[in-house]
Write an enzyme that holds these catalytic residues in place. Structure first.
Site, PDB file in Angstrom:
ATOM      1  N   TYR A 190      -6.275  -6.587   8.105  1.00  0.00           N
ATOM      2  CA  TYR A 190      -6.654  -5.215   9.227  1.00  0.00           C
ATOM      3  C   TYR A 190      -6.984  -4.206   9.596  1.00  0.00           C
ATOM      4  O   TYR A 190      -6.638  -2.991   9.251  1.00  0.00           O
ATOM      5  CB  TYR A 190      -4.833  -4.601   8.183  1.00  0.00           C
ATOM      6  CG  TYR A 190      -3.502  -5.341   8.131  1.00  0.00           C
ATOM      7  CD1 TYR A 190      -2.824  -5.756   8.807  1.00  0.00           C
ATOM      8  CD2 TYR A 190      -3.870  -5.547   6.639  1.00  0.00           C
ATOM      9  CE1 TYR A 190      -1.807  -6.595   7.257  1.00  0.00           C
ATOM     10  CE2 TYR A 190      -2.781  -6.531   5.771  1.00  0.00           C
ATOM     11  CZ  TYR A 190      -2.226  -6.537   6.245  1.00  0.00           C
ATOM     12  OH  TYR A 190      -1.085  -8.221   5.479  1.00  0.00           O
ATOM     13  N   CYS A 212     -19.135 -16.391   3.447  1.00  0.00           N
ATOM     14  CA  CYS A 212     -19.523 -16.592   4.407  1.00  0.00           C
ATOM     15  C   CYS A 212     -18.781 -16.591   5.854  1.00  0.00           C
ATOM     16  O   CYS A 212     -18.148 -17.113   6.471  1.00  0.00           O
ATOM     17  CB  CYS A 212     -19.915 -18.316   4.437  1.00  0.00           C
ATOM     18  SG  CYS A 212     -21.130 -19.078   3.016  1.00  0.00           S
ATOM     19  N   GLU A 213     -18.392 -15.297   6.190  1.00  0.00           N
ATOM     20  CA  GLU A 213     -17.868 -14.999   7.139  1.00  0.00           C
ATOM     21  C   GLU A 213     -18.196 -13.473   7.602  1.00  0.00           C
ATOM     22  O   GLU A 213     -18.919 -12.795   6.605  1.00  0.00           O
ATOM     23  CB  GLU A 213     -16.193 -14.333   6.645  1.00  0.00           C
ATOM     24  CG  GLU A 213     -15.538 -16.220   6.642  1.00  0.00           C
ATOM     25  CD  GLU A 213     -15.287 -16.715   7.711  1.00  0.00           C
ATOM     26  OE1 GLU A 213     -14.685 -16.512   9.125  1.00  0.00           O
ATOM     27  OE2 GLU A 213     -15.146 -17.816   7.483  1.00  0.00           O
ATOM     28  N   GLY A 267       9.269  -0.045   2.902  1.00  0.00           N
ATOM     29  CA  GLY A 267       7.785   0.174   3.904  1.00  0.00           C
ATOM     30  C   GLY A 267       7.191   1.543   3.482  1.00  0.00           C
ATOM     31  O   GLY A 267       6.681   1.901   4.219  1.00  0.00           O
ATOM     32  N   GLU A 313      14.070  -1.619  -0.739  1.00  0.00           N
ATOM     33  CA  GLU A 313      12.820  -3.233  -1.182  1.00  0.00           C
ATOM     34  C   GLU A 313      11.744  -2.340  -0.901  1.00  0.00           C
ATOM     35  O   GLU A 313      11.250  -3.358  -0.140  1.00  0.00           O
ATOM     36  CB  GLU A 313      13.373  -4.424   0.199  1.00  0.00           C
ATOM     37  CG  GLU A 313      14.473  -5.233   0.360  1.00  0.00           C
ATOM     38  CD  GLU A 313      15.111  -5.225   1.920  1.00  0.00           C
ATOM     39  OE1 GLU A 313      14.260  -5.552   2.729  1.00  0.00           O
ATOM     40  OE2 GLU A 313      15.932  -6.245   1.481  1.00  0.00           O
ATOM     41  N   PRO A 314      11.460  -1.919  -1.740  1.00  0.00           N
ATOM     42  CA  PRO A 314      10.303  -0.850  -1.822  1.00  0.00           C
ATOM     43  C   PRO A 314       8.939  -2.194  -2.440  1.00  0.00           C
ATOM     44  O   PRO A 314       8.945  -2.789  -3.383  1.00  0.00           O
ATOM     45  CB  PRO A 314      10.071   0.017  -2.477  1.00  0.00           C
ATOM     46  CG  PRO A 314      10.921  -0.136  -3.478  1.00  0.00           C
ATOM     47  CD  PRO A 314      12.620  -0.992  -2.870  1.00  0.00           C
ATOM     48  N   GLY A 315       7.559  -2.578  -1.757  1.00  0.00           N
ATOM     49  CA  GLY A 315       6.439  -2.810  -2.554  1.00  0.00           C
ATOM     50  C   GLY A 315       5.599  -2.742  -2.847  1.00  0.00           C
ATOM     51  O   GLY A 315       5.644  -1.423  -4.215  1.00  0.00           O
ATOM     52  N   ARG A 316       5.035  -2.140  -1.682  1.00  0.00           N
ATOM     53  CA  ARG A 316       3.664  -0.956  -1.909  1.00  0.00           C
ATOM     54  C   ARG A 316       3.468  -0.320  -2.508  1.00  0.00           C
ATOM     55  O   ARG A 316       3.106  -0.033  -3.623  1.00  0.00           O
ATOM     56  CB  ARG A 316       3.260  -1.477  -0.294  1.00  0.00           C
ATOM     57  CG  ARG A 316       1.737  -0.635  -0.246  1.00  0.00           C
ATOM     58  CD  ARG A 316       1.419  -0.051   1.082  1.00  0.00           C
ATOM     59  NE  ARG A 316       1.319  -1.219   1.914  1.00  0.00           N
ATOM     60  CZ  ARG A 316       1.412  -1.561   3.049  1.00  0.00           C
ATOM     61  NH1 ARG A 316       0.352  -1.730   2.155  1.00  0.00           N
ATOM     62  NH2 ARG A 316       1.212  -2.892   3.332  1.00  0.00           N
ATOM     63  N   TYR A 345      -0.487  -6.181  -2.271  1.00  0.00           N
ATOM     64  CA  TYR A 345      -1.389  -7.223  -0.937  1.00  0.00           C
ATOM     65  C   TYR A 345      -2.453  -7.101  -1.373  1.00  0.00           C
ATOM     66  O   TYR A 345      -3.608  -7.487  -0.360  1.00  0.00           O
ATOM     67  CB  TYR A 345      -0.732  -6.842   0.136  1.00  0.00           C
ATOM     68  CG  TYR A 345       0.412  -5.927   0.396  1.00  0.00           C
ATOM     69  CD1 TYR A 345       1.320  -7.268   0.902  1.00  0.00           C
ATOM     70  CD2 TYR A 345       1.590  -4.945   0.784  1.00  0.00           C
ATOM     71  CE1 TYR A 345       2.463  -7.328   1.055  1.00  0.00           C
ATOM     72  CE2 TYR A 345       2.153  -4.984   1.010  1.00  0.00           C
ATOM     73  CZ  TYR A 345       3.379  -5.998   0.913  1.00  0.00           C
ATOM     74  OH  TYR A 345       4.903  -5.594   0.965  1.00  0.00           O
TER      75      TYR A 345
HETATM   76  C1  LIG Z   1       7.531  -6.556   2.510  1.00  0.00           C
HETATM   77  C2  LIG Z   1       9.396  -6.264   3.169  1.00  0.00           C
HETATM   78  C3  LIG Z   1       9.565  -5.377   2.322  1.00  0.00           C
HETATM   79  C4  LIG Z   1       8.159  -4.241   1.387  1.00  0.00           C
HETATM   80  O1  LIG Z   1       7.579  -3.586   2.193  1.00  0.00           O
HETATM   81  P1  LIG Z   1       6.780  -2.933   1.689  1.00  0.00           P
HETATM   82  O2  LIG Z   1       5.552  -1.936   2.990  1.00  0.00           O
HETATM   83  O3  LIG Z   1       6.182  -2.946   0.592  1.00  0.00           O
HETATM   84  O4  LIG Z   1       7.188  -1.509   1.395  1.00  0.00           O
HETATM   85  C5  LIG Z   1      10.473  -5.026   2.261  1.00  0.00           C
HETATM   86  N1  LIG Z   1      11.521  -6.443   2.861  1.00  0.00           N
HETATM   87  C6  LIG Z   1      12.081  -7.341   3.296  1.00  0.00           C
HETATM   88  C7  LIG Z   1      12.030  -7.883   4.432  1.00  0.00           C
HETATM   89  C8  LIG Z   1      10.121  -7.494   3.681  1.00  0.00           C
HETATM   90  O5  LIG Z   1       9.424  -8.125   4.364  1.00  0.00           O
END
Ligand SMILES: *Cc1c(COP(=O)(O)O)cnc(C)c1O
Length: 437
Positions: free
Chosen positions: A327, A364-365, A247, A284-287, A392
């Site tokens: 968003y 076309c939106e 997050g 669990e980092p993503g972004r 994303y």
């Molecule tokens: C999407 C998600 C993440 C990663 O979120 P980011 O904002 O990209 O860091 C981690 N854990 C779970 C369960 C998620 O659904």
């Protein structure tokens, strides 16, 4: 001197007026691979990872890359080789981890709606832990584990009911959210999990939202999580690992999220103060690992001046970059070539001739816009870069309007690796059939 576009991201920068990703000139990549084109910096990804690793130095901790942010195989390979585990949300993502050389034992399976087939697949592959989100799911998982002769390791995703103060579509830890087990039912749900024969309770997890730019929601969530751990352990269920989700936000438009290492130093101080600092920790980092490691290069197809609005029509669209349409998200848009002198941060050096445009795609939106009211100095045929496009974007890309998905290049120093070739129409219609008449 290279001119850094985003503070802390030195690998995507202007050199002598040309945009580079590491040692690759973006204009050269675009002429070789055409546009729209995603270009990623491997060093940026590893720098972002290193900030977390510094934050956790000396702890029992594991970083699981939340791969839905960018699930391209070449990107997964970078994180697998760096020793990360993965946070997955579907059986398809598990297959990607395996295809990229990742270890299923280091996989956490998250998500509110795992199917029986996905559970079976994940059990057979030996995923490390299921993050379970409801009592109903516990029952089904236990049944599936017994049916394949295995025990499923489980963690319950708890809902700490804190407001991450981000966009409502990416807030996930509030009471009204579809995610997680309600705070006041947590202990009962753990007791149910502990009683089910196919399950072994090993942890607890939470994930309160995405693009969080404040510290306080994390500090609050950690406290609420630890309160829960104390009450769960008080009824005799030991919690082996604590997983704090992902997050952490990134700088899209001047946001100043905490640095991962600073944030974790503070959170760990809290964990230490409450006696949890030596537990197995997970995140669990993503972004925050990939978002600012990537750009999308796009060509200006047409300029269309108007009475109320000027439009800059580019060859990338909402199918490539869905975040603005989904968003109302902001992505910086810059020229990939500017005059060498007096380099400004946003890629315009001749503001005198700059015009305010809505930057839009060909789909076309009316929702197909990439940037609104952007001051640009552009002409037809110029190349632009949409920044912060590593997370994303490609993973949310679609074929709407029968547009093939873009190609992707992962730059590693001097080497540009093609990690995805441009999708053809033949690729798109491969699994379709005409009816027999
Ligand atoms: C999407 C998600 C993440 C990663 O979120 P980011 O904002 O990209 O860091 C981690 N854990 C779970 C369960 C998620 O659904």
């Amino acid at each position: 001197m290279p001119h850094e576009l985003l503070p802390g991201h030195p690998h995507i920068a202007y050199k002598n007026g040309d945009l580079y990703v590491e040692n690759q000139r973006v204009a050269d990549l675009a002429s070789q691979h055409s546009t729209p084109l995603f270009v990623y910096s491997k060093a940026s990804m590893l720098d972002a990872l290193a900030a977390y690793q510094r934050g956790f130095a000396g702890r029992k901790a594991r970083i699981h890359y939340a791969m839905k942010a960018n699930s391209s195989l070449g990107v997964l390979q970078v994180f697998a080789q760096a020793g990360c585990g993965f946070d997955i949300v579907s059986g398809g993502e598990l297959e990607r981890v395996i295809a990229a050389g990742g270890d299923p034992a280091l996989v956490i399976f998250s998500g509110v709606g795992k199917t029986r087939a996905e559970m079976k697949q994940a059990l057979q592959a030996g995923v490390g832990c299921f993050n379970v989100e409801s009592e109903a799911e516990l029952e089904v998982l236990s049944e599936m584990a017994i049916s394949v002769g295995k025990t499923a390791n489980v963690s319950l995703r708890v809902n700490p009911n804190v407001d991450p103060q981000t966009h409502p579509y990416i807030s996930t830890g509030l009471k009204g959210s579809k995610f997680g087990v309600a705070h006041d039912r947590t202990v009962q749900t753990y007791q149910r999990a502990a009683a089910l024969p196919g399950l072994k309770v090993i942890g607890i997890d939470c994930h309160i939202g995405s693009q969080i730019v404040l510290e306080s929601p994390y500090l609050d969530a950690v406290d609420r999580m630890l309160d829960l751990v104390e009450s769960i352990e008080a009824v005799g269920i030991p919690i082996h690992h604590l997983d704090f989700g992902g997050g952490l936000g990134i700088n899209y438009n001047g946001e100043t999220p905490p640095a991962a290492d600073d944030l974790w130093h503070k959170l760990l101080a809290k964990l230490d103060a409450r006696g949890f600092g030596q537990r197995q920790l997970m995140i669990e980092p993503g972004r925050s690992l990939v978002g600012n490691a990537g750009i999308c290069v796009t060509e200006v197809l047409y300029l269309k001046p108007g009475e109320q609005k000027n439009f800059c029509i580019i060859d990338a669209a909402m199918n490539d970059l869905p975040r603005p349409a989904m968003y109302q998200a902001y992505h910086a848009i810059i020229n990939i070539a500017i005059q060498a002198t007096n380099t400004p941060a946003r890629g315009i050096n001749d503001t005198k001739n700059a015009i305010v445009y809505d930057v839009v795609g060909p789909v076309c939106e009316s929702g197909d816009w990439i940037g609104r009211d952007r001051t640009l100095n552009v002409k037809q045929g110029d190349l632009l870069a949409v920044l912060s496009a590593g997370a994303y974007c490609m993973s949310m890309a679609s074929n709407y309007n029968t547009r093939g998905r873009a190609a992707e290049i992962l730059v590693d120093g001097d080497k540009p690796h093609v990690i995805r070739q441009r999708e053809t129409t033949a690729d798109q219609i491969r699994a379709e059939f005409l009816i027999n008449v």
